[in-house]
Motif scaffolding. Structure first.
Motif, PDB file in Angstrom:
ATOM      1  N   THR A 242       0.863  -1.171   0.000  1.00 12.64           N
ATOM      2  CA  THR A 242       0.000   0.000   0.000  1.00 12.64           C
ATOM      3  C   THR A 242       0.903   1.226   0.000  1.00 12.64           C
ATOM      4  O   THR A 242       1.976   1.209   0.599  1.00 12.64           O
ATOM      5  N   TRP A 243       0.491   2.251  -0.684  1.00 11.51           N
ATOM      6  CA  TRP A 243       1.301   3.472  -0.718  1.00 11.51           C
ATOM      7  C   TRP A 243       0.395   4.669  -0.907  1.00 11.51           C
ATOM      8  O   TRP A 243      -0.749   4.554  -1.332  1.00 11.51           O
ATOM      9  N   MET A 244       0.923   5.815  -0.545  1.00  9.11           N
ATOM     10  CA  MET A 244       0.170   7.058  -0.657  1.00  9.11           C
ATOM     11  C   MET A 244       1.003   8.118  -1.358  1.00  9.11           C
ATOM     12  O   MET A 244       2.231   8.141  -1.231  1.00  9.11           O
ATOM     13  N   SER A 245       0.299   8.971  -2.080  1.00 10.32           N
ATOM     14  CA  SER A 245       0.960  10.025  -2.829  1.00 10.32           C
ATOM     15  C   SER A 245      -0.004  11.187  -3.010  1.00 10.32           C
ATOM     16  O   SER A 245      -1.206  11.054  -2.809  1.00 10.32           O
ATOM     17  N   VAL A 246       0.537  12.316  -3.394  1.00  8.96           N
ATOM     18  CA  VAL A 246      -0.248  13.534  -3.563  1.00  8.96           C
ATOM     19  C   VAL A 246      -0.296  13.902  -5.038  1.00  8.96           C
ATOM     20  O   VAL A 246       0.720  13.850  -5.734  1.00  8.96           O
ATOM     21  N   TYR A 247      -1.499  14.284  -5.498  1.00 12.38           N
ATOM     22  CA  TYR A 247      -1.697  14.645  -6.899  1.00 12.38           C
ATOM     23  C   TYR A 247      -2.411  15.984  -7.011  1.00 12.38           C
ATOM     24  O   TYR A 247      -3.194  16.369  -6.143  1.00 12.38           O
ATOM     25  N   ALA A 248      -2.164  16.643  -8.128  1.00 13.44           N
ATOM     26  CA  ALA A 248      -2.938  17.802  -8.543  1.00 13.44           C
ATOM     27  C   ALA A 248      -3.607  17.453  -9.870  1.00 13.44           C
ATOM     28  O   ALA A 248      -3.354  16.384 -10.445  1.00 13.44           O
ATOM     29  N   ALA A 249      -4.461  18.314 -10.350  1.00 12.96           N
ATOM     30  CA  ALA A 249      -5.069  18.098 -11.660  1.00 12.96           C
ATOM     31  C   ALA A 249      -3.990  18.146 -12.745  1.00 12.96           C
ATOM     32  O   ALA A 249      -2.973  18.834 -12.609  1.00 12.96           O
ATOM     33  N   LYS A 250      -4.208  17.421 -13.826  1.00 11.19           N
ATOM     34  CA  LYS A 250      -3.192  17.222 -14.854  1.00 11.19           C
ATOM     35  C   LYS A 250      -2.617  18.530 -15.387  1.00 11.19           C
ATOM     36  O   LYS A 250      -1.408  18.671 -15.562  1.00 11.19           O
TER      37      LYS A 250
END
Length: 316
Positions: A242-250
Motif C-alpha cells: 500500500t502506498w500514498m501520494s499527492v496529486y494535482a489536476a493534470k
C-alpha cells in the motif's frame, strides 16, 4: 544574449510562484474518516499550510473504490488549490478492474510527491478458531463454504483474489465503504476476516481487540513484529504494497506544481514526517519527486496488471 522571450518566461514563472497560493487549499481524501489516507492528509495538511501560508482543509469524498474522490479533483480547476491524497487502489488498481472508469490516472492527474510505502494486514476476530493464516486458508480451501473477508478498496480485493489463487481458498469478498465499520464488525465477530491497511489496525491489534494473521509486505511490521508475513505463511510469491501520494489536476501550471512539490519535499525531510511514519504509517517514507512518483506509479500498475491477468481479473 538571453532572448527577451526567455526573460519574459522567467518573469511569468517567478510571478506565478510568488502569487500562489493566495487562498486556502483543500486535500481530497477518496475514503472515509479513519482510513490511512485520511490520517495522512490531516497530518500533512498542517505543515503544508504553514509552509504555504494558507489554511489547508481536508475533505472526505468516499465511494466507488476511491473514484468519487479522484473525479472531484478531475472536475476541479487545474490551479493547484485542490489536491488529492491518493492510495494505490484508485491509482493503479481501479484501471484494472473498472471497465467504465471515468478517469485516467495517467492522463488526468499530475503527481506532486510520493509519501509513504506500507502494507495491509489480514485480521480475524479474537473469537475466531484460526490462529494462523495457514489455518484460515486451509479452512477456506477444504470447508464446504467460502469464508467472507471484508475490504474497502479495490487493491484489497485484488490482493485477496491473489491469495485465493495461490492457496486454493474460497474467499467471499464483502465490500465496505470504509475501515471504521469493518473494525466494528470484526471486533463484534460479524465477519470471518478482513484485509485492511495496517496503519489503522495497529492499535486494535496491540489492544487485543482483533487477531492479526499476516502482513502483506516482504518484511514484518516494526510495531507488531510477532505477526508473520504472508510470504512466511507459505506463499513466497505474494507481495501487496500500500502506498500514498499527492496529486494535482493534470493541467496544473508548472510553476504552481513546483511550489507544491518543493513544499512536500521539505516536509518529508523533517522529524515531523518521520514521526508520523513511526506512529501511524506502518512502513517507510517514500519521498519521491513528481517525476519519480510517475515512474513508480507505472511500475506498480504493470506489476499489478500481471497479477490481475494471473488470477483472471478483468475490467467489469
Amino acid at each position: 544574449m538571453v532572448s527577451s522571450c526567455v526573460l519574459a518566461g522567467c518573469a511569468l514563472v517567478a510571478a506565478a510562484q510568488s502569487s500562489f497560493p493566495s487562498k486556502p487549499l483543500r486535500i481530497i481524501v477518496p475514503f472515509t474518516p479513519g482510513s490511512g489516507a485520511d490520517t495522512a492528509a490531516r497530518y500533512y495538511a498542517e505543515p503544508l499550510g504553514k509552509l504555504l501560508g494558507q489554511p489547508v482543509v481536508v475533505e472526505n469524498r468516499p465511494g466507488a473504490n476511491g473514484a468519487i474522490g479522484v473525479m472531484t479533483l478531475k472536475n476541479a480547476p487545474a490551479d493547484g488549490y485542490t489536491l488529492l491524497m491518493a492510495s494505490n487502489s484508485p491509482i493503479t488498481v481501479n484501471p484494472l478492474t473498472e471497465k467504465s472508469l471515468a478517469y485516467d490516472p495517467f492522463n488526468d492527474l499530475r503527481p506532486i510527491a510520493g509519501l509513504s510505502r506500507s502494507m495491509a494486514v489480514y485480521l480475524v476476530p479474537v473469537s475466531s478458531p484460526y490462529k494462523t493464516l495457514q489455518e484460515f486458508t486451509e479452512a477456506a480451501r477444504s470447508g464446504p463454504h467460502a469464508l467472507n473477508i471484508a475490504t474497502y478498496a479495490a487493491g484489497q480485493i485484488l490482493a485477496n483474489a491473489w491469495l485465493s489463487q495461490l492457496s486454493g481458498a474460497k474467499l467471499q469478498n464483502v465490500s465496505y465503504k470504509g475501515m471504521t465499520q469493518i473494525m466494528t464488525d470484526l471486533e463484534g465477530g460479524h465477519i470471518d476476516a478482513a484485509l485492511v491497511d495496517i496503519s489503522g489496525a495497529v492499535t486494535h491489534i496491540k489492544a487485543g481487540k482483533v487477531r492479526a494473521l499476516g502482513v502483506t509486505s516482504d518484511k514484518r511490521h516494526f510495531q507488531v513484529p510477532e505477526v508473520p508475513t504472508v510470504q512466511e505463511a507459505g506463499f513466497p510469491e505474494y507481495l501487496y504494497l500500500t502506498w500514498m501520494s499527492v496529486y494535482a489536476a493534470k493541467h496544473t501550471p508548472e510553476p504552481v506544481a513546483a511550489v507544491l512539490e518543493n513544499a512536500m519535499q521539505k516536509i518529508l525531510d523533517t522529524d515531523y514526517a518521520r514521526g508520523y511514519q513511526a506512529k501511524f504509517g506502518g512502513g517507510s517514507l517514500m519521498p519521491l519527486t513528481a517525476a519519480q512518483q510517475a515512474a513508480f506509479q507505472k511500475e506498480e500498475y504493470d506489476r499489478l496488471k500481471s497479477i490481475a491477468d494471473k488470477v483472471g481479473i478483468k475490467p467489469q
